[in-house]
Scaffold this motif. Structure first.
Motif, PDB file in Angstrom:
ATOM      1  N   LEU A 137      11.235   2.675 -10.262  1.00 48.02           N
ATOM      2  CA  LEU A 137       9.869   2.587  -9.724  1.00 48.02           C
ATOM      3  C   LEU A 137       9.384   1.140  -9.572  1.00 48.02           C
ATOM      4  O   LEU A 137       8.564   0.824  -8.717  1.00 48.02           O
ATOM      5  N   ASN A 138       9.918   0.251 -10.421  1.00 45.09           N
ATOM      6  CA  ASN A 138       9.492  -1.153 -10.335  1.00 45.09           C
ATOM      7  C   ASN A 138      10.156  -1.890  -9.178  1.00 45.09           C
ATOM      8  O   ASN A 138       9.759  -3.000  -8.846  1.00 45.09           O
ATOM      9  N   LYS A 139      11.198  -1.266  -8.623  1.00 41.98           N
ATOM     10  CA  LYS A 139      11.921  -1.948  -7.550  1.00 41.98           C
ATOM     11  C   LYS A 139      11.760  -1.234  -6.209  1.00 41.98           C
ATOM     12  O   LYS A 139      12.324  -1.668  -5.208  1.00 41.98           O
ATOM     13  N   GLY A 164       0.829  -1.210   0.000  1.00 43.16           N
ATOM     14  CA  GLY A 164       0.000   0.000   0.000  1.00 43.16           C
ATOM     15  C   GLY A 164       0.858   1.252   0.000  1.00 43.16           C
ATOM     16  O   GLY A 164       0.577   2.223  -0.721  1.00 43.16           O
ATOM     17  N   VAL A 165       1.908   1.225   0.805  1.00 43.43           N
ATOM     18  CA  VAL A 165       2.804   2.385   0.871  1.00 43.43           C
ATOM     19  C   VAL A 165       3.507   2.584  -0.472  1.00 43.43           C
ATOM     20  O   VAL A 165       3.663   3.720  -0.942  1.00 43.43           O
ATOM     21  N   VAL A 166       3.876   1.486  -1.118  1.00 43.06           N
ATOM     22  CA  VAL A 166       4.511   1.607  -2.444  1.00 43.06           C
ATOM     23  C   VAL A 166       3.525   2.244  -3.436  1.00 43.06           C
ATOM     24  O   VAL A 166       3.897   3.092  -4.254  1.00 43.06           O
ATOM     25  N   ARG A 167       2.243   1.875  -3.335  1.00 36.89           N
ATOM     26  CA  ARG A 167       1.234   2.500  -4.207  1.00 36.89           C
ATOM     27  C   ARG A 167       1.175   4.001  -3.944  1.00 36.89           C
ATOM     28  O   ARG A 167       1.035   4.808  -4.870  1.00 36.89           O
ATOM     29  N   THR A 168       1.266   4.386  -2.650  1.00 37.85           N
ATOM     30  CA  THR A 168       1.235   5.815  -2.307  1.00 37.85           C
ATOM     31  C   THR A 168       2.467   6.533  -2.863  1.00 37.85           C
ATOM     32  O   THR A 168       2.351   7.641  -3.412  1.00 37.85           O
ATOM     33  N   ILE A 169       3.629   5.892  -2.731  1.00 34.72           N
ATOM     34  CA  ILE A 169       4.861   6.504  -3.250  1.00 34.72           C
ATOM     35  C   ILE A 169       4.693   6.792  -4.742  1.00 34.72           C
ATOM     36  O   ILE A 169       4.963   7.897  -5.214  1.00 34.72           O
ATOM     37  N   LYS A 170       4.195   5.791  -5.479  1.00 30.56           N
ATOM     38  CA  LYS A 170       4.046   5.960  -6.933  1.00 30.56           C
ATOM     39  C   LYS A 170       3.066   7.080  -7.267  1.00 30.56           C
ATOM     40  O   LYS A 170       3.305   7.879  -8.171  1.00 30.56           O
ATOM     41  N   SER A 171       1.962   7.152  -6.520  1.00 31.94           N
ATOM     42  CA  SER A 171       0.986   8.197  -6.849  1.00 31.94           C
ATOM     43  C   SER A 171       1.509   9.585  -6.463  1.00 31.94           C
ATOM     44  O   SER A 171       1.310  10.544  -7.206  1.00 31.94           O
TER      45      SER A 171
END
Ligand SMILES: [Zn+2]
Length: 316
Positions: A211-213, A188-195
């Motif tokens: 971004l993929n890693k 979930g946090v990775v999703r937030t980072i990307k957004s």
């Protein structure tokens, strides 16, 4: 005479078995990969054989066997439709292990086991009302209310990670939208980072990472260096978790909330905004009464200790 129990932690990747004493010392331990077993029955035979080997090798009498596993049901003794395990359907783990080992077997999900572990070995000793939140691949929780872990009528109580905080929010693995887990788990946090990275032009150390890693721990490393966007992401995440904690407090009135795993290793980077937002959303009668702390269980042994603690807690 020192007392002993077996703790078994079943995860999607590894299964660990430990011989634990009443003081939380791990006397012997073994682990193996969970996934290679084509059938759940073959896996259960392996678990029973390895457990028996530990008991034989140490020539110690044990009080029982505690198991922490995803979707493990305390009442039915079944692991039911666990999405993170390689086998579909229902696994009759308690019946199998108790027959094969001729010992008392208690099972529950990993977050509930962590809550009992915190009470027997960690920071919740002597506490009758507290909430344990595990921030890992998913978000789990265990509610201890009036001195007992709340299992609910069907054994699945305490799924804070799948309470909906935004009905129009992110798609969750459970099939619904906007669960807390989709914001506060590691993924979930990775999703937030990307957004955040795509919606802002702000300079950030995070932009130097593929971004993929990118992982949740990259966020902690960047925030520790004062990266502004990373600190904003912590604040955003803490706000949503704080909202959920304030709601949970209104239901069960815990004196303490313990955080374990993943994001909690960020320490004050998470705790400081989390305390701020929890108090912000807290109903006035609960304000400034609830302590939020990090788990005192050792990170690498918490799951085994939690599983073994099910037995010691039951024998109290
Ligand atoms: Zn969900």
């Amino acid at each position: 005479m020192r007392k002993y129990a077996i703790g078994i932690d079943i995860g999607g990747t590894n299964t660990c078995i430990g011989l634990i004493d009443e003081f939380g010392d791990c006397v012997a331990e073994t682990s193996f990969k969970t996934a290679p077993f084509a059938k759940a029955d073959d896996f259960l035979v392996k678990v029973a054989d390895e457990t028996q080997a530990i008991i034989n090798d140490n020539a110690i009498e044990i009080l029982g066997v505690g198991v922490g596993a995803p979707n493990a049901n305390y009442y039915s003794g079944l692991i039911e439709f666990a999405p993170n395990l390689p086998w579909d359907g229902i696994i009759k783990i308690r019946e199998f292990l108790s027959q094969k080992l001729d010992r008392k077997v208690i099972i529950t999900n990993d977050a509930n086991a962590a809550a009992i572990g915190e009470r027997i070995y960690g920071g919740a000793k002597g506490l009758n009302d507290f909430l344990m939140i595990t921030l890992g691949t998913g978000v789990g929780s265990g509610f201890v209310v009036n001195g007992a872990l709340a299992y609910g009528h069907d054994g699945f109580a305490g799924e804070l990670g799948h309470t909906i905080i935004d009905p129009d929010g992110r798609k969750c693995a459970c099939g619904r939208c906007g669960c807390l887990e989709t914001y506060c788990s590691a993924t979930g946090v990775v999703r937030t980072i990307k957004s955040f990275l795509s919606e802002s032009n702000e300079e950030s150390i995070l932009r130097n990472i593929d971004l993929n890693k990118i992982e949740a721990k990259d966020l902690s490393l960047a925030a520790k260096q004062g990266d502004k966007l990373s600190i904003e992401i912590f604040d955003y995440t803490a706000r949503l978790l704080g909202l959920s904690i304030a709601n949970a407090v209104a239901i069960s009135s815990p004196s303490h909330v313990f955080l374990f795993g993943g994001l909690s290793s960020a320490g004050e980077l998470l705790l400081t905004p989390l305390k701020k937002w929890t108090e912000h959303y807290m109903l006035n009668i609960f304000k400034n009464k609830v302590k939020i702390e990090l788990s005192q269980l050792p990170n690498n042994k918490a799951a085994l200790l939690g599983a073994a603690a099910l037995i010691f807690d039951d024998c109290k």
